[in-house]
Motif scaffolding. Structure first.
Motif, PDB file in Angstrom:
ATOM      1  N   ALA A  29      60.239  30.586  52.139  1.00 20.29           N
ATOM      2  CA  ALA A  29      60.448  30.602  53.585  1.00 20.29           C
ATOM      3  C   ALA A  29      59.254  29.970  54.293  1.00 20.29           C
ATOM      4  CB  ALA A  29      60.646  32.030  54.081  1.00 20.29           C
ATOM      5  N   ALA A  30      59.500  29.420  55.486  1.00 19.25           N
ATOM      6  CA  ALA A  30      58.434  28.806  56.279  1.00 19.25           C
ATOM      7  C   ALA A  30      58.874  28.733  57.732  1.00 19.25           C
ATOM      8  CB  ALA A  30      58.119  27.401  55.762  1.00 19.25           C
ATOM      9  N   LEU A  31      57.900  28.494  58.607  1.00 24.37           N
ATOM     10  CA  LEU A  31      58.223  28.205  59.998  1.00 24.37           C
ATOM     11  C   LEU A  31      58.853  26.821  60.057  1.00 24.37           C
ATOM     12  CD1 LEU A  31      54.979  29.503  61.734  1.00 24.37           C
ATOM     13  CD2 LEU A  31      57.225  30.585  61.785  1.00 24.37           C
ATOM     14  N   SER A  32      59.889  26.681  60.852  1.00 20.70           N
ATOM     15  CA  SER A  32      60.612  25.408  60.917  1.00 20.70           C
ATOM     16  C   SER A  32      59.730  24.295  61.463  1.00 20.70           C
ATOM     17  CB  SER A  32      61.843  25.552  61.816  1.00 20.70           C
ATOM     18  OG  SER A  32      62.412  24.276  62.058  1.00 20.70           O
ATOM     19  N   PRO A  33      59.727  23.119  60.810  1.00 18.46           N
ATOM     20  CA  PRO A  33      58.978  21.977  61.347  1.00 18.46           C
ATOM     21  C   PRO A  33      59.691  21.315  62.528  1.00 18.46           C
ATOM     22  CG  PRO A  33      60.135  21.330  59.355  1.00 18.46           C
ATOM     23  CD  PRO A  33      60.385  22.806  59.525  1.00 18.46           C
ATOM     24  N   PHE A  34      60.910  21.765  62.815  1.00 17.71           N
ATOM     25  CA  PHE A  34      61.716  21.138  63.870  1.00 17.71           C
ATOM     26  C   PHE A  34      61.631  21.874  65.209  1.00 17.71           C
ATOM     27  CE2 PHE A  34      64.050  20.604  59.774  1.00 17.71           C
ATOM     28  CZ  PHE A  34      63.714  19.272  59.567  1.00 17.71           C
ATOM     29  N   THR A  35      61.129  23.117  65.202  1.00 18.91           N
ATOM     30  CA  THR A  35      61.046  23.894  66.446  1.00 18.91           C
ATOM     31  C   THR A  35      59.695  24.587  66.506  1.00 18.91           C
ATOM     32  OG1 THR A  35      61.981  25.858  65.388  1.00 18.91           O
ATOM     33  CG2 THR A  35      63.528  24.362  66.481  1.00 18.91           C
ATOM     34  N   ASN A  36      59.366  25.131  67.665  1.00 23.44           N
ATOM     35  CA  ASN A  36      58.112  25.885  67.820  1.00 23.44           C
ATOM     36  C   ASN A  36      58.399  27.376  67.706  1.00 23.44           C
ATOM     37  OD1 ASN A  36      56.626  23.533  68.334  1.00 23.44           O
ATOM     38  ND2 ASN A  36      57.279  23.533  70.463  1.00 23.44           N
ATOM     39  N   GLU A  37      58.770  27.811  66.520  1.00 24.28           N
ATOM     40  CA  GLU A  37      59.165  29.213  66.339  1.00 24.28           C
ATOM     41  C   GLU A  37      58.009  30.051  65.807  1.00 24.28           C
ATOM     42  OE1 GLU A  37      62.408  28.872  63.641  1.00 24.28           O
ATOM     43  OE2 GLU A  37      61.149  28.778  61.858  1.00 24.28           O
ATOM     44  N   LYS A  38      58.137  31.353  65.980  1.00 24.02           N
ATOM     45  CA  LYS A  38      57.099  32.288  65.500  1.00 24.02           C
ATOM     46  C   LYS A  38      57.576  33.102  64.297  1.00 24.02           C
ATOM     47  CE  LYS A  38      54.734  32.747  69.965  1.00 24.02           C
ATOM     48  NZ  LYS A  38      55.524  31.781  70.733  1.00 24.02           N
ATOM     49  N   THR A  39      58.908  33.124  64.071  1.00 24.06           N
ATOM     50  CA  THR A  39      59.470  33.841  62.924  1.00 24.06           C
ATOM     51  C   THR A  39      60.146  32.828  62.001  1.00 24.06           C
ATOM     52  OG1 THR A  39      59.909  35.735  64.351  1.00 24.06           O
ATOM     53  CG2 THR A  39      61.024  35.690  62.220  1.00 24.06           C
ATOM     54  N   PRO A  40      59.819  32.846  60.698  1.00 31.80           N
ATOM     55  CA  PRO A  40      60.367  31.839  59.779  1.00 31.80           C
ATOM     56  C   PRO A  40      61.896  31.822  59.750  1.00 31.80           C
ATOM     57  CG  PRO A  40      58.595  33.040  58.717  1.00 31.80           C
ATOM     58  CD  PRO A  40      58.882  33.752  60.003  1.00 31.80           C
ATOM     59  N   SER A  41      62.455  30.619  59.928  1.00 34.05           N
ATOM     60  CA  SER A  41      63.909  30.471  59.799  1.00 34.05           C
ATOM     61  C   SER A  41      64.245  29.289  58.882  1.00 34.05           C
ATOM     62  CB  SER A  41      64.542  30.234  61.172  1.00 34.05           C
ATOM     63  OG  SER A  41      64.225  28.939  61.651  1.00 34.05           O
ATOM     64  N   PHE A  42      63.212  28.765  58.214  1.00 32.04           N
ATOM     65  CA  PHE A  42      63.363  27.593  57.359  1.00 32.04           C
ATOM     66  C   PHE A  42      63.262  28.045  55.902  1.00 32.04           C
ATOM     67  CE2 PHE A  42      61.597  24.067  54.927  1.00 32.04           C
ATOM     68  CZ  PHE A  42      62.336  22.975  55.361  1.00 32.04           C
ATOM     69  N   TYR A  43      64.290  27.752  55.111  1.00 35.35           N
ATOM     70  CA  TYR A  43      64.322  28.228  53.721  1.00 35.35           C
ATOM     71  C   TYR A  43      64.538  27.071  52.754  1.00 35.35           C
ATOM     72  CZ  TYR A  43      64.502  32.983  55.469  1.00 35.35           C
ATOM     73  OH  TYR A  43      64.185  34.167  56.083  1.00 35.35           O
ATOM     74  N   VAL A  44      63.920  27.188  51.582  1.00 35.83           N
ATOM     75  CA  VAL A  44      64.117  26.221  50.499  1.00 35.83           C
ATOM     76  C   VAL A  44      64.606  26.973  49.274  1.00 35.83           C
ATOM     77  CG1 VAL A  44      63.000  24.588  48.936  1.00 35.83           C
ATOM     78  CG2 VAL A  44      62.369  24.625  51.353  1.00 35.83           C
TER      79      VAL A  44
END
Length: 346
Positions: A11-26
């Motif tokens: 999991a990681a913070l999305s590189p496409f938005t300025n988010e504070k909670t991780p929504s990016f998964y690999v």
């Protein structure tokens, strides 16, 4: 992106938005990524296309080069694809040619050696740094570059689209960069997408710095100077030093401080903040000790704070900028000053 293990995925913070909670998964098992905040997803090729604005072919070529894989083509690309790809490829080719042309003039042209090289060396740069960043020199003539490009049969329309030559109202063609030292600007993949030139005389009404115009390859708000050379340093230090100018980046890099980038004289943009936040959440803002430098530091931090980054600020003694200060106190003195003077912005 900074991936962290979460079960069988990452999991990681999305590189496409300025988010504070991780929504990016690999997912290693499925070999895909999924960004739940934007809905984007796909394989490694799709990720490169999204994150670095590459075409499908460019993403494939980038990965093939990185992992030493030979590409085999099994179909003819369409005329439309050919035209689109050819123009982008042509722009990359002429930008690389221009970088090499001006770099050679710096070392071989009499004025390049007497004016350009002397200037860089007086500013404390050695030949390795000059070569690593591909620095160059454009002489005073109106068509030095144009003549060489015509002799090598480069397309004049592509040279114009790249912003390397200009055409006057009466149809006369001339070089865009004249009597300037040249700073190539690289994208995240290490390809030259633009040039910046600093004037070598004190002409009234002439801009001190000029940049290539916006092109299909170059969007100033999406580029940080030095990021290609310094992204590994930023990752390993888990901190990004943010400065104002090209010379600040070059002097710090040469002094062994390889986690530094510049906003290149523009106000910090959301896209530039995203580039930093992909690699680290820690930013140290280094600006000049005068009033203008302090005001610039305050303006830049607003956007950094909104993106949830941890910000420290270093103000140099009045009259100094990062470039002049490291040349005065040396690398170790500079590092000690930054670590001892960095204050949490809040």
């Amino acid at each position: 992106v900074n991936l962290k293990k979460r079960g069988s995925n990452y999991a990681a913070l999305s590189p496409f938005t300025n988010e504070k909670t991780p929504s990016f998964y690999v997912s290693p098992s499925k070999q895909i990524f999924k960004c739940f905040s934007t809905g984007k997803g796909g394989d490694s090729v799709k990720f490169l296309m999204e994150v670095d604005s590459l075409s499908y072919v460019e993403a494939l070529k980038y990965l093939a080069k990185k992992y030493n894989i030979e590409i085999q083509y099994d179909r003819q690309i369409t005329d439309k694809e050919q035209v689109e790809q050819s123009e982008r490829d042509a722009l990359f080719i002429v930008m690389e040619y221009a970088k090499e042309f001006y770099k050679n003039l710096l070392f071989e042209h009499p004025d390049g050696k007497a004016i350009g090289l002397t200037y860089f060396k007086e500013r404390g740069l050695n030949e390795k740094t000059i070569t690593d960043f591909g620095l160059g020199f454009s002489p005073e003539g109106w068509d030095t570059f144009l003549k060489d490009a015509e002799k090598k049969q480069y397309s004049l329309s592509i040279l114009e689209k790249a912003g390397l030559i200009k055409v006057s109202e009466n149809g006369k063609k001339f070089d865009f960069f004249r009597n300037r030292i040249i700073f190539p600007i690289y994208n995240n993949s290490g390809k030259v997408v633009a040039l910046a030139g600093r004037i070598m005389t004190n002409e009234k009404g002439t801009a001190k710095y000029i940049n290539s115009p916006e092109t299909e390859l170059y969007h100033k708000s999406q580029i940080l100077y030095g990021l290609f050379q310094c992204k590994q340093g930023i990752k390993s230090e888990d901190n990004c030093l943010l400065v104002e100018g090209y010379m600040d980046v070059l002097s710090l890099y040469q002094g062994g401080i390889k986690n530094v980038v510049a906003s290149s004289g523009t106000s910090l943009t959301e896209d530039q903040v995203k580039l930093i936040s992909r690699i680290t959440k820690n930013v140290t803002v280094l600006y000049d000790g005068d009033k203008a430098g302090i005001n610039a530091a305050i303006r830049g931090t607003d956007m950094l704070l909104e993106s949830g980054l941890n910000i420290k600020v270093v103000i140099f003694p009045d009259g100094h900028d990062p470039d002049s200060y490291i040349n005065e106190v040396g690398s170790e003195g500079f590092k000690n000053y930054v670590s001892g003077s960095a204050k949490d912005f809040i």
